[in-house]
Scaffold this motif. Sequence first.
Motif, short mmCIF file in Angstrom:
data_model
loop_
_atom_site.label_atom_id
_atom_site.label_comp_id
_atom_site.label_asym_id
_atom_site.label_seq_id
_atom_site.Cartn_x
_atom_site.Cartn_y
_atom_site.Cartn_z
N HIS A 58 0.87 -1.19 0.00
CA HIS A 58 0.02 0.00 0.03
C HIS A 58 0.76 1.14 -0.11
O HIS A 58 2.24 1.31 -0.01
N ALA A 59 0.26 2.30 -0.16
CA ALA A 59 0.91 3.75 -0.10
C ALA A 59 0.24 4.72 0.65
O ALA A 59 -0.97 4.70 0.82
N ILE A 60 0.80 5.81 1.24
CA ILE A 60 0.30 6.94 1.80
C ILE A 60 1.01 7.91 1.39
O ILE A 60 2.19 7.94 0.88
N ILE A 61 0.41 9.38 1.47
CA ILE A 61 0.81 10.49 1.19
C ILE A 61 0.73 11.36 2.50
O ILE A 61 -0.24 11.43 3.20
N ALA A 62 2.00 11.87 3.06
CA ALA A 62 2.20 12.53 4.14
C ALA A 62 2.51 14.09 3.93
O ALA A 62 3.21 14.33 2.80
N LEU A 63 1.86 14.98 4.66
CA LEU A 63 2.15 16.66 4.40
C LEU A 63 2.95 17.06 5.48
O LEU A 63 2.65 16.71 6.71
N ILE A 64 3.80 18.24 4.99
CA ILE A 64 4.77 18.70 6.23
C ILE A 64 3.77 19.94 6.70
O ILE A 64 3.52 20.91 5.89
N ASP A 65 3.98 20.26 8.07
CA ASP A 65 3.50 21.70 8.63
C ASP A 65 4.89 22.38 8.92
O ASP A 65 5.27 21.94 9.99
N HIS A 66 5.20 23.24 8.09
CA HIS A 66 6.57 23.82 8.28
C HIS A 66 6.30 24.91 9.65
O HIS A 66 7.30 25.26 10.22
N LYS A 67 5.30 25.29 10.17
CA LYS A 67 5.10 26.15 10.99
C LYS A 67 5.40 25.56 12.36
O LYS A 67 6.26 26.28 13.25
N ASP A 68 4.95 24.50 12.59
CA ASP A 68 5.15 23.53 13.91
C ASP A 68 6.19 22.67 13.51
O ASP A 68 6.53 21.55 14.49
N GLU A 69 6.91 22.30 12.28
CA GLU A 69 7.94 21.51 11.97
C GLU A 69 7.36 20.04 12.24
O GLU A 69 8.11 19.41 13.02
N THR A 70 6.25 19.70 11.70
CA THR A 70 5.72 18.21 11.87
C THR A 70 5.35 17.82 10.37
O THR A 70 5.43 18.53 9.78
N TYR A 71 4.91 16.60 10.43
CA TYR A 71 4.35 15.73 9.42
C TYR A 71 3.19 14.68 9.86
O TYR A 71 3.44 14.37 10.84
N GLY A 72 2.49 14.74 8.85
CA GLY A 72 1.35 13.70 9.21
C GLY A 72 0.59 13.23 7.92
O GLY A 72 0.85 13.84 6.90
N ALA A 73 0.07 12.10 8.17
CA ALA A 73 -0.67 11.61 6.81
C ALA A 73 -1.45 12.34 6.36
O ALA A 73 -2.47 12.98 7.12
N PHE A 74 -1.82 12.54 4.90
CA PHE A 74 -2.66 13.16 4.34
C PHE A 74 -3.80 12.26 3.54
O PHE A 74 -4.92 12.56 3.52
N LEU A 75 -3.09 11.26 2.74
CA LEU A 75 -3.90 10.57 2.10
C LEU A 75 -3.68 8.86 2.58
O LEU A 75 -2.51 8.45 2.42
N ARG A 96 0.71 13.61 14.53
CA ARG A 96 1.75 14.63 13.96
C ARG A 96 3.22 13.92 14.47
O ARG A 96 3.32 13.70 15.58
N PHE A 97 4.35 13.96 13.41
CA PHE A 97 5.61 13.64 13.80
C PHE A 97 6.47 14.71 13.68
O PHE A 97 6.24 15.44 12.69
N THR A 98 7.62 14.73 14.26
CA THR A 98 8.54 15.95 14.41
C THR A 98 9.46 15.69 13.16
O THR A 98 9.78 14.48 12.80
N LEU A 99 9.71 16.57 12.65
CA LEU A 99 10.92 16.69 11.48
C LEU A 99 12.28 16.72 11.99
O LEU A 99 13.14 16.49 11.25
N ASN A 100 12.29 17.11 13.31
CA ASN A 100 13.55 17.14 14.06
C ASN A 100 13.99 15.55 14.62
O ASN A 100 14.42 15.72 15.91
#
Length: 876
Positions: A58-75, A96-100
């Motif tokens: 399977h596949a998923i698409i995750a998006l980044i939120d640069h304001k709080d430097e996190t990412y999470g599943a979108f699709l 949400r998962f951290t980019l750091n």
Amino acid sequence: MKKANLPGAEGAVPSKTALEQERKILLDLGNDLTRVRDKNDLIALFSKRLKSLYSITHAIIALIDHKDETYGAFLYDIENSPIKSHPGYKLLFGQRFTLNEPFIKSVLAADGPISFILEEVMDQPQSPAFLRVNYEGGIREILMTKLLNAEKPIGFINIYSDKAGRFTNEFRSIMNGIAPQLSSAVTNIIKNEELRNKEKEKSFLLEFSSDIATVRTKEELARSVRTAINKLNQKSGYVIRRINEDKTTMSPYVFDLGLKEHDQNIVNALQKASYPINDGLQNRVLESPIPLLFNVEREIQRGLTAPYLLNWQAMGFKNFLGIRLRNGETNLGLLFLDIEEINVPLLQGICSQISIALANIMANEQISKKQEEQAFLLNFSNDITQVRTKNDLQAAIVTVLDKTLHTKLAMIRVIDEDGFHMSPFMFDKTLFEKAKVDFEKMSANVITIEEKYTAQVLASEEGVVFNIEEELKSGNAYAQLWKTTGLRNSYGLPLRVGNKNIGTIWMQADRLSPLILRGICAQISIAIANILANEKLLAYKKQLEVENDYLKEQIKTIYNFSEIIGNADTMQKVYRLMSLVAESNTTVLVLGETGTGKELIARAIHNASPRRDKLMVKVNCAALPANLIESELFGHERGAFTGAIDRRLGKFELANQSTLFLDEIGELPLEAQSKLLRVIQERELERLGGKQTIKVDVRLIAATNRNLEEEVKAGRFRADLYYRLNVFPITLPPLRERADDIEPLIHFFVARYSKNTGRRIKKVTPKVIQQLRSYVFPGNVRELEHLIERSVLLATDGVLDEVYIPRETNAEKHEQAYALNRSLGQVERDYIIDVLKRCAGKISGSGGAAEILDIPGNTLHSKMKKLGITKADYFS
């Protein structure tokens, strides 16, 4: 971070066939992407196409939120996901998962697709939780490719496989090639979603605006807000609070916290709740131009003790939003909403509409309230206009305050006539009984307008509000009495008629409208003023009935200064003394024989003084019974003695700002003299049976026919009182020493009694004038007046030609006794000279000295020659 190994020889050059296949796959994937209209279709088509060609799960698409430097599943490809049954799968949706952290940093640093063996990376420090969840669901390898927009990473495409080593170079090349198109598709989906959301928001706000425009009551507002919140897929609770009239507290206005029927007690408590605005949370919301998101636990940990926070914690609320409600620049209140996500523009639009509706409802409520208050005051005014007695007023006030306004009347006090002391006028006896306070004892305490709380109230424009609990802590003696009502505040209000304070009213209530307070106090003030005026009128009516004859007599005997008859030298001396003393406030003592006109002189002095505008009050000390002298002079209170059924003002009070004439002062008993002396000295008095000291401003004129010096020597008159009275003595001469005034007096009295009796006396004969001039007049002017009155009544032809003169009087007997101490010749000589003086030197004829002496005229001439009597002796 360890990456997965690639199958096949490193650096191998792909064949022409492989390149053609890759181009075809990319073309097909591109065509699939162009057909996508829904974001859920994108991942489903993408997964289906790849699965047909490669070994992926399977596949998923995750998006980044640069304001709080996190990412999470979108699709998500939920339907085809092999781990959808895993317990932790759905928990990943909103996480949400951290980019750091090292794992995702390596992905961001890679130039193209990068793969990882889950077993090797999932337990590395800070690795994201979704790696282990996938591993436990059977996934063994993950391939992650960055999605870029304008060279900036916007997210990732994650491809999962249940076997390690399945992501070939060909597959990686395809993922690298399709990444730009996939990025564009995701970007377009995001933009389209934003547009759709904005359209939905506009549609929602338009619909909400239409709905809120029809709102007229707070019940309708609650329904509209709940409907709107439900449409936003927010099933959580909310509360709208409005700022109270005191501008320092807020109370729930409408709310829906998801409470059940058995929570009705909580609902009732919330409806009555009031919270200080400056509680560390509400004030922050009111001061913020944007919505604020709060965490319940965090705010409590910060030390906030607002009771509603603890209630929300008990109800299970975690986060809540606060946004102010304002109309123009005026804060109306705030909205608290139990919510997880914030759409700031949408919420601001909602709150703007709520603010308008709230302002309209508040305005309507204010108008309705004012109309109700005006109707109430009109009814109260109608009730008050029918009040005539204190009991009627108390019944009307208690009915209105207790039954209509849920307010308790504690006390009404009125200012006494002295303008300083205050007396209880009306009170609620039950309050004193509940507080176990002795009202008689409490009311016996002298209250003045300078008393601490009373002074505050009288000095205020619209009264003073005392918080009962705070007053209890401060030691207010009245607070214990107020507390028995169970109400929150005590209102002390001035009672005024015009700009004049007439008293105070004390009421207890939780909250009262300023308009109601002003209206009630105005009506009660007028009613009390009318009752007091009626009581005074009744008292004065009785007083006037008793003293009516006295006043009539006083009015009848008022003379002008110019109407005193007499131009003799002795009277000119009296006039001079009168003119000297009239303009002052000096005490005057008028001395003279009975009938010389002492009262006339007193009235003339009063009428020439600055006090002329007020009636002079007269007291005949000789006519007062000994047991009533003090009451007559100083007055008495009701019940002061047997028969004292009403309060009576004494002559001193009646003469305030005027003149008091004490006639026959020499007849006053010694006991009354001492009390009179005190009043003269102190200029103040107390009524019989009264405790109040009354200041008086009285000018005294006393009169007597006694020799007060002799009375003082004999112990019948107090020396100190004599000295107080004998400040400016005026001695009136007897009529026998002012013979020249007899004729004018005769004509004056003839004119008066001719008018009074209806007899027209046109002439007084010389014989009558001569007879009266030669009479001694022991009764002086009064005797002359009575002789003329009798003679006018006896006259029948319009001519007064005869007058009755007593032949022997006490004065003559006195002269005879005096003569015993002289020689016969001296007595005879003095007597003949005195008669000649009274006869104006006439020797013979009618009214002559010979007629008075009853001897012939020639004989009188011989005696005069013998005794050496010349004209100089009787014409001096």
